[in-house]
Design a protein around this motif. Structure first.
Motif, PDB file in Angstrom:
ATOM      1  N   GLU A 198      14.633 -17.070 -10.531  1.00 57.26           N
ATOM      2  CA  GLU A 198      14.626 -15.522 -11.197  1.00 57.26           C
ATOM      3  C   GLU A 198      13.162 -15.089 -11.219  1.00 57.26           C
ATOM      4  O   GLU A 198      12.960 -14.022 -11.064  1.00 57.26           O
ATOM      5  N   HIS A 199      12.132 -15.972 -11.272  1.00 58.67           N
ATOM      6  CA  HIS A 199      10.764 -15.351 -11.153  1.00 58.67           C
ATOM      7  C   HIS A 199      10.517 -14.953  -9.547  1.00 58.67           C
ATOM      8  O   HIS A 199       9.766 -13.791  -9.528  1.00 58.67           O
ATOM      9  N   LEU A 200      11.252 -15.554  -8.650  1.00 59.41           N
ATOM     10  CA  LEU A 200      11.115 -15.194  -7.247  1.00 59.41           C
ATOM     11  C   LEU A 200      11.762 -13.672  -7.214  1.00 59.41           C
ATOM     12  O   LEU A 200      11.428 -12.987  -6.322  1.00 59.41           O
ATOM     13  N   VAL A 201      12.882 -13.704  -7.978  1.00 59.56           N
ATOM     14  CA  VAL A 201      13.534 -12.431  -7.681  1.00 59.56           C
ATOM     15  C   VAL A 201      12.706 -11.249  -8.383  1.00 59.56           C
ATOM     16  O   VAL A 201      12.630 -10.386  -7.766  1.00 59.56           O
ATOM     17  N   SER A 202      12.062 -11.655  -9.517  1.00 63.08           N
ATOM     18  CA  SER A 202      11.307 -10.390 -10.232  1.00 63.08           C
ATOM     19  C   SER A 202      10.112 -10.316  -9.328  1.00 63.08           C
ATOM     20  O   SER A 202       9.689  -9.060  -9.398  1.00 63.08           O
ATOM     21  N   SER A 203       9.634 -11.066  -8.647  1.00 61.09           N
ATOM     22  CA  SER A 203       8.487 -10.899  -7.643  1.00 61.09           C
ATOM     23  C   SER A 203       9.078  -9.967  -6.399  1.00 61.09           C
ATOM     24  O   SER A 203       8.133  -9.464  -5.655  1.00 61.09           O
ATOM     25  N   GLY A 204      10.306  -9.968  -6.197  1.00 59.19           N
ATOM     26  CA  GLY A 204      10.738  -9.266  -5.021  1.00 59.19           C
ATOM     27  C   GLY A 204      10.823 -10.169  -3.658  1.00 59.19           C
ATOM     28  O   GLY A 204      11.243  -9.730  -2.790  1.00 59.19           O
ATOM     29  N   ALA A 205      10.392 -11.549  -3.864  1.00 59.22           N
ATOM     30  CA  ALA A 205      10.537 -12.148  -2.770  1.00 59.22           C
ATOM     31  C   ALA A 205      11.961 -12.826  -2.412  1.00 59.22           C
ATOM     32  O   ALA A 205      11.993 -13.297  -1.264  1.00 59.22           O
ATOM     33  N   VAL A 206      12.959 -12.580  -3.452  1.00 61.33           N
ATOM     34  CA  VAL A 206      14.161 -13.387  -3.366  1.00 61.33           C
ATOM     35  C   VAL A 206      15.082 -12.362  -3.778  1.00 61.33           C
ATOM     36  O   VAL A 206      14.841 -11.579  -4.924  1.00 61.33           O
ATOM     37  N   VAL A 207      16.319 -12.325  -3.589  1.00 60.86           N
ATOM     38  CA  VAL A 207      17.423 -11.372  -3.777  1.00 60.86           C
ATOM     39  C   VAL A 207      18.662 -12.520  -4.689  1.00 60.86           C
ATOM     40  O   VAL A 207      18.778 -13.549  -3.779  1.00 60.86           O
ATOM     41  N   ARG A 208      19.077 -11.928  -5.541  1.00 59.09           N
ATOM     42  CA  ARG A 208      20.219 -12.352  -6.357  1.00 59.09           C
ATOM     43  C   ARG A 208      21.442 -11.829  -5.990  1.00 59.09           C
ATOM     44  O   ARG A 208      21.492 -10.646  -6.026  1.00 59.09           O
ATOM     45  N   SER A 209      22.522 -12.644  -5.960  1.00 58.64           N
ATOM     46  CA  SER A 209      23.989 -12.066  -5.521  1.00 58.64           C
ATOM     47  C   SER A 209      24.964 -12.824  -5.985  1.00 58.64           C
ATOM     48  O   SER A 209      24.859 -14.117  -6.261  1.00 58.64           O
ATOM     49  N   PRO A 210      26.255 -12.641  -6.414  1.00 63.70           N
ATOM     50  CA  PRO A 210      27.343 -13.256  -7.103  1.00 63.70           C
ATOM     51  C   PRO A 210      28.025 -13.994  -5.965  1.00 63.70           C
ATOM     52  O   PRO A 210      27.905 -13.559  -4.973  1.00 63.70           O
ATOM     53  N   ARG A 211      28.105 -15.371  -6.380  1.00 70.51           N
ATOM     54  CA  ARG A 211      28.976 -16.058  -5.149  1.00 70.51           C
ATOM     55  C   ARG A 211      30.497 -16.266  -5.680  1.00 70.51           C
ATOM     56  O   ARG A 211      30.624 -16.778  -6.819  1.00 70.51           O
ATOM     57  N   TYR A 212      31.457 -15.795  -5.003  1.00 67.46           N
ATOM     58  CA  TYR A 212      32.690 -15.877  -5.236  1.00 67.46           C
ATOM     59  C   TYR A 212      33.456 -17.105  -4.546  1.00 67.46           C
ATOM     60  O   TYR A 212      32.941 -17.601  -3.683  1.00 67.46           O
ATOM     61  N   GLY A 213      34.567 -17.261  -5.027  1.00 63.29           N
ATOM     62  CA  GLY A 213      35.317 -18.406  -4.466  1.00 63.29           C
ATOM     63  C   GLY A 213      35.504 -19.722  -4.826  1.00 63.29           C
ATOM     64  O   GLY A 213      36.001 -20.452  -4.376  1.00 63.29           O
ATOM     65  N   THR A 214      34.785 -19.579  -6.105  1.00 65.06           N
ATOM     66  CA  THR A 214      34.725 -20.917  -6.751  1.00 65.06           C
ATOM     67  C   THR A 214      35.506 -20.666  -8.253  1.00 65.06           C
ATOM     68  O   THR A 214      35.512 -19.608  -8.643  1.00 65.06           O
ATOM     69  N   PRO A 215      36.234 -21.544  -8.948  1.00 61.11           N
ATOM     70  CA  PRO A 215      36.777 -21.499 -10.067  1.00 61.11           C
ATOM     71  C   PRO A 215      35.943 -20.996 -11.052  1.00 61.11           C
ATOM     72  O   PRO A 215      34.787 -21.506 -11.092  1.00 61.11           O
ATOM     73  N   GLY A 216      36.477 -20.301 -12.242  1.00 61.82           N
ATOM     74  CA  GLY A 216      35.768 -19.897 -13.223  1.00 61.82           C
ATOM     75  C   GLY A 216      35.016 -18.619 -12.900  1.00 61.82           C
ATOM     76  O   GLY A 216      35.044 -17.825 -12.047  1.00 61.82           O
ATOM     77  N   ARG A 217      33.620 -18.516 -13.901  1.00 64.27           N
ATOM     78  CA  ARG A 217      32.864 -17.365 -13.584  1.00 64.27           C
ATOM     79  C   ARG A 217      32.178 -17.602 -12.258  1.00 64.27           C
ATOM     80  O   ARG A 217      31.797 -18.687 -11.916  1.00 64.27           O
ATOM     81  N   PRO A 218      31.927 -16.579 -11.480  1.00 58.87           N
ATOM     82  CA  PRO A 218      31.167 -16.537 -10.257  1.00 58.87           C
ATOM     83  C   PRO A 218      29.780 -17.032 -10.598  1.00 58.87           C
ATOM     84  O   PRO A 218      29.249 -16.348 -11.647  1.00 58.87           O
ATOM     85  N   GLU A 219      29.065 -17.860  -9.767  1.00 58.71           N
ATOM     86  CA  GLU A 219      27.833 -18.187 -10.137  1.00 58.71           C
ATOM     87  C   GLU A 219      26.961 -17.287  -9.007  1.00 58.71           C
ATOM     88  O   GLU A 219      27.210 -16.794  -8.024  1.00 58.71           O
ATOM     89  N   SER A 220      25.446 -17.315  -9.372  1.00 58.99           N
ATOM     90  CA  SER A 220      24.710 -16.666  -8.606  1.00 58.99           C
ATOM     91  C   SER A 220      24.078 -17.546  -7.495  1.00 58.99           C
ATOM     92  O   SER A 220      23.961 -18.597  -7.546  1.00 58.99           O
ATOM     93  N   GLU A 221      23.902 -16.830  -6.343  1.00 64.26           N
ATOM     94  CA  GLU A 221      23.158 -17.377  -5.438  1.00 64.26           C
ATOM     95  C   GLU A 221      22.268 -16.545  -4.948  1.00 64.26           C
ATOM     96  O   GLU A 221      21.840 -15.486  -5.021  1.00 64.26           O
ATOM     97  N   TYR A 222      21.003 -17.378  -4.220  1.00 62.86           N
ATOM     98  CA  TYR A 222      19.626 -16.804  -3.996  1.00 62.86           C
ATOM     99  C   TYR A 222      19.299 -16.867  -2.368  1.00 62.86           C
ATOM    100  O   TYR A 222      19.455 -17.818  -1.984  1.00 62.86           O
ATOM    101  N   ARG A 223      18.750 -16.134  -1.909  1.00 65.38           N
ATOM    102  CA  ARG A 223      18.190 -16.111  -0.659  1.00 65.38           C
ATOM    103  C   ARG A 223      16.884 -15.209  -0.486  1.00 65.38           C
ATOM    104  O   ARG A 223      16.820 -14.303  -1.185  1.00 65.38           O
TER     105      ARG A 223
END
Length: 228
Positions: A198-223
């Motif tokens: 999340e620190h990398l997301v706040s710095s702008g170096a990384v983006v977060r997006s939801p990952r679907y296709g798994t049971p339950g709540r979608p988890e976040s993935e980072y790239r």
């Protein structure tokens, strides 16, 4: 137009740096290299067309220091900005003696990249103005000051540069990653890994997006981000 050679063994990083230069304007990518030997060949082959090298410090077949030693011995007078990790400070210090006055520590956002490149442009402008003329102490100080990076912002409390480097390296090797996946590989807790991501997301170096296709709540993935 400032001619640039991009050097990095990671294809996505090359694409990222190319997109950053395109966003700035005033720079032209003359060539790209994915290793130390290829970087030496590109610098010598393109000659005066290359004004600036964005030079990765660590590559499979050598270091940025190796590249600089070879091209300086052959009289290549290119400017260099070192692209380094937190753990490579000793190598960068040796590279300074071979003409590296600027550096970027991975991971960095576009805003940091732009700041360094703008400082470099200002350095070139002042160097042209003083070329061939007597230079005062104040002019020398101003010239060197144009290349002096601003103090890097401190990490949030509880985060360490060494662990940030580990998390970033895991992201580069396995992206997109989730906090759970990275935690398992790094031997850390999911909560701790998520704080670094999340620190990398706040710095702008990384983006977060939801990952679907798994049971339950979608988890976040980072790239890594290609733009900001």
């Amino acid at each position: 137009m400032i001619g640039v050679l991009l050097v990095d063994d990671d294809a996505l990083t090359l694409e990222l740096h190319r997109s950053y230069l395109d966003r700035m304007g005033g720079f032209e990518v003359v060539a790209e290299a994915t290793g130390a030997r290829a970087a030496v060949s590109a610098i010598l082959e393109h000659g005066e067309a290359v004004d600036l090298v964005l030079l990765d410090v660590t590559m499979p077949d050598g270091t940025g220091l190796d590249v600089l030693r070879h091209v300086r011995a052959r009289g290549a007078d290119v400017d260099v900005i070192a692209i380094t990790g937190v753990r490579e400070a000793d190598v960068v210090r040796q590279m300074v003696g071979l003409g590296v006055a600027q550096y970027l520590v991975k991971p960095f956002a576009f805003s940091t990249f732009r700041e360094r490149l703008e400082q470099y442009v200002e350095y070139r402008r002042r160097a042209r103005e003083t070329a061939g003329s007597a230079t005062t102490q104040a002019e020398i100080d101003a010239l060197l000051g144009a290349l002096r990076p601003a103090t890097a912002p401190a990490l949030p409390k509880g985060l360490s540069p060494e662990t940030l480097e580990r998390v970033t390296a895991d992201l580069r090797a396995h992206e997109p990653v989730s906090a759970v996946e990275a935690a398992g590989r790094l031997g850390m807790s999911r909560v701790a890994v998520r704080r670094y991501l999340e620190h990398l997301v706040s710095s702008g170096a990384v983006v977060r997006s939801p990952r679907y296709g798994t049971p339950g709540r979608p988890e976040s993935e980072y790239r890594r981000a290609l733009s900001r």
